[in-house]
Scaffold this active site. Structure first.
Site, PDB file in Angstrom:
ATOM      1  N   SER A 181       0.800  -1.224   0.000  1.00 15.20           N
ATOM      2  CA  SER A 181       0.000   0.000   0.000  1.00 15.20           C
ATOM      3  C   SER A 181       0.833   1.273   0.000  1.00 15.20           C
ATOM      4  CB  SER A 181      -0.949  -0.015   1.197  1.00 15.20           C
ATOM      5  OG  SER A 181      -0.233  -0.197   2.396  1.00 15.20           O
ATOM      6  N   HIS A 209      -5.220  -3.208  -2.971  1.00  6.84           N
ATOM      7  CA  HIS A 209      -4.828  -2.220  -3.996  1.00  6.84           C
ATOM      8  C   HIS A 209      -4.742  -2.807  -5.392  1.00  6.84           C
ATOM      9  CE1 HIS A 209      -4.014   1.042  -1.200  1.00  6.84           C
ATOM     10  NE2 HIS A 209      -3.619   0.083  -0.374  1.00  6.84           N
ATOM     11  N   LYS A 242     -11.574   0.492  -2.312  1.00 10.31           N
ATOM     12  CA  LYS A 242     -10.572   1.256  -3.076  1.00 10.31           C
ATOM     13  C   LYS A 242     -11.022   1.390  -4.525  1.00 10.31           C
ATOM     14  CE  LYS A 242      -7.447   0.856   0.556  1.00 10.31           C
ATOM     15  NZ  LYS A 242      -6.776  -0.044   1.462  1.00 10.31           N
TER      16      LYS A 242
HETATM   17  C1  LIG Z   1      -6.870  -0.239   2.898  1.00 10.98           C
HETATM   18  C2  LIG Z   1      -6.291  -1.564   3.155  1.00 10.98           C
HETATM   19  C3  LIG Z   1      -6.951  -2.490   3.963  1.00 10.98           C
HETATM   20  C4  LIG Z   1      -8.191  -2.123   4.754  1.00 10.98           C
HETATM   21  O1  LIG Z   1      -9.284  -1.954   3.945  1.00 10.98           O
HETATM   22  P1  LIG Z   1     -10.520  -1.080   4.458  1.00 10.98           P
HETATM   23  O2  LIG Z   1     -11.641  -1.577   3.655  1.00 10.98           O
HETATM   24  O3  LIG Z   1     -10.172   0.348   4.156  1.00 10.98           O
HETATM   25  O4  LIG Z   1     -10.681  -1.334   5.914  1.00 10.98           O
HETATM   26  C5  LIG Z   1      -6.411  -3.737   4.084  1.00 10.98           C
HETATM   27  N1  LIG Z   1      -5.266  -4.072   3.448  1.00 10.98           N
HETATM   28  C6  LIG Z   1      -4.585  -3.200   2.682  1.00 10.98           C
HETATM   29  C7  LIG Z   1      -3.336  -3.633   2.003  1.00 10.98           C
HETATM   30  C8  LIG Z   1      -5.070  -1.911   2.519  1.00 10.98           C
HETATM   31  O5  LIG Z   1      -4.392  -1.030   1.799  1.00 10.98           O
END
Ligand SMILES: *Cc1c(COP(=O)(O)O)cnc(C)c1O
Length: 395
Positions: A181, A209, A242
């Site tokens: 991330s 991502h 995302k």
């Molecule tokens: C954003 C993210 C999460 C968490 O996801 P949410 O739906 O925002 O709680 C988990 N793993 C990674 C790698 C992330 O970037």
């Protein structure tokens, strides 16, 4: 608050401030598109994970509002009680199809999904082998599982293999982000999958991502590498939050795995089901991704264009494989200064600092959107290079 507590909290905040690590939220007064209004001023946004711009897609907004009108505001209860809406089942079926697995379980957020997945699978006496740069939700999940956690250097599959060999015979999980991330690079999945096969381990891939972005049809990091989602050694986790422009997390895998999680995952048991508007938005996002590949193409073009400009200007960018372009700065204070100068120039991108990244590796994490125009990109490049020149990061 009693003095004793007041002193502790104020002390923490003062320490954070001293180290340049204070967190502040910046209020957006318009929807979070490629541009938004902050303090009465239009600025460019280059820090969203809404990679395909789907949060603002007309079809997604319509699907969400229709579902809210028809189904109401919330699910009303945990899905095991009376909150299991037909929409949730539709979404899980569509997600399983999208990820080429036989089943799927959706949960409230990606963070909760990782907690539920890892703590359900591993416990005391088990081994978890974890990449050093994994997302905080995986790190917390590993700690909460009370399994033995061994961290390997970032991306180092050989090191992961040595750890597993030294712990022969145990139930073992290998956990990794698909796309990291904060760095934007991709995990060595083919080698990790080989390790899992060789040692009868399970490889958990967090594709937060990569879902909707990576691979020829946006299925994620397995598709990027040509790995089969039917592998009995791989479990995919992903988010609707995302590139899918909505909210929620999911696990995609075998029927047995999903049935097991339905019976064991505490975040699944003890949280209310996702609301109708959110479920419908996620479902529509999957359909948009299948029918409108142009968003992914535009995202790739935008990323290549900005990356080329930043490199030409002499900026140090991590070798990313995704729409995440981290400009390395180093000290937290300096990253905060760069971010502030850029905001003054009309571009919003907060500094990323410890504990989100290792000490001394603070950065500006630019993330691209399919809905950035060429003009947005060129303006961003100009704002960033001007600020970096003022700070003597580049000639
Ligand atoms: C954003 C993210 C999460 C968490 O996801 P949410 O739906 O925002 O709680 C988990 N793993 C990674 C790698 C992330 O970037």
């Amino acid at each position: 608050m009693p003095d004793k507590w007041q002193t502790r909290l104020a002390g923490f905040l003062a320490q954070r401030d001293e180290a340049g690590l204070t967190r502040r939220m910046t209020r957006l007064d318009t929807p979070p598109g490629p541009e938004a209004e902050i303090n009465g001023r239009r600025v460019l946004i280059f820090s969203s994970n809404d990679y395909l711009g789907l949060t603002q897609h007309p079809r997604l907004k319509q699907a969400a509002s229709r579902a809210a009108l028809e189904w109401g505001g919330g699910a009303g209860a945990s899905r095991l009680v009376s909150g299991h809406l037909a929409l949730a089942e539709d979404l899980e079926e569509e997600t399983a199809r999208f990820k080429h697995t036989s089943a799927c379980l959706a949960m409230a957020t990606g963070y909760m999904t990782n907690l539920g997945l890892v703590t359900s699978l591993a416990g005391p006496g088990d081994l978890i082998v974890s990449d050093r740069l994994n997302h905080a939700s995986l790190v917390d999940a590993c700690r909460l599982s009370r399994a033995q956690v061994e961290v390997y250097p970032h991306g180092d599959a050989d090191a992961a293999g040595r750890i597993i060999e030294a712990n022969c015979g145990r139930h073992c999980l290998i956990v990794t982000d698909g796309v990291f991330s904060m760095d934007g690079d991709v995990a060595p999945l083919p080698r990790l999958a080989d390790l899992a096969r060789k040692h009868e381990a399970l490889l958990i891939v967090d594709d937060a991502h990569a879902t909707g972005v990576l691979g020829p049809t946006g299925r994620g990091s397995l598709e990027h590498f040509g790995l089969s989602a039917a592998s009995p050694f791989i479990v995919q986790m992903g988010t609707y939050s995302k590139a899918l422009g909505s909210l929620g997390g999911f696990v995609a895998g075998s029927q047995t795995l999903i049935e097991f999680l339905r019976n064991k995952s505490r975040p699944f048991f003890y949280s209310t089901g996702l609301p109708p508007a959110t479920l419908a938005a996620s479902l529509e996002a999957l359909k948009i991704i299948a029918s409108e590949p142009e968003h992914r193409r535009r995202l790739a073009e935008n990323t290549a264009h900005l990356k080329e400009g930043l490199l030409e200007a002499g900026l140090e960018i991590l070798p990313s494989d995704s729409a995440i372009l981290p400009i390395m700065v180093g000290p937290a204070h300096k990253a905060v200064e760069l971010s502030a100068r850029i905001l003054a120039g009309g571009l919003f991108c907060p500094a990323i600092r410890p504990p989100s990244v290792p000490e001394g590796a603070s950065r500006l994490r630019l993330s691209l959107m399919a809905t950035h125009t060429r003009e947005h990109l060129d303006r961003a490049l100009e704002i960033i290079t001007r600020a970096a020149r003022e700070m003597e990061m580049i000639p």
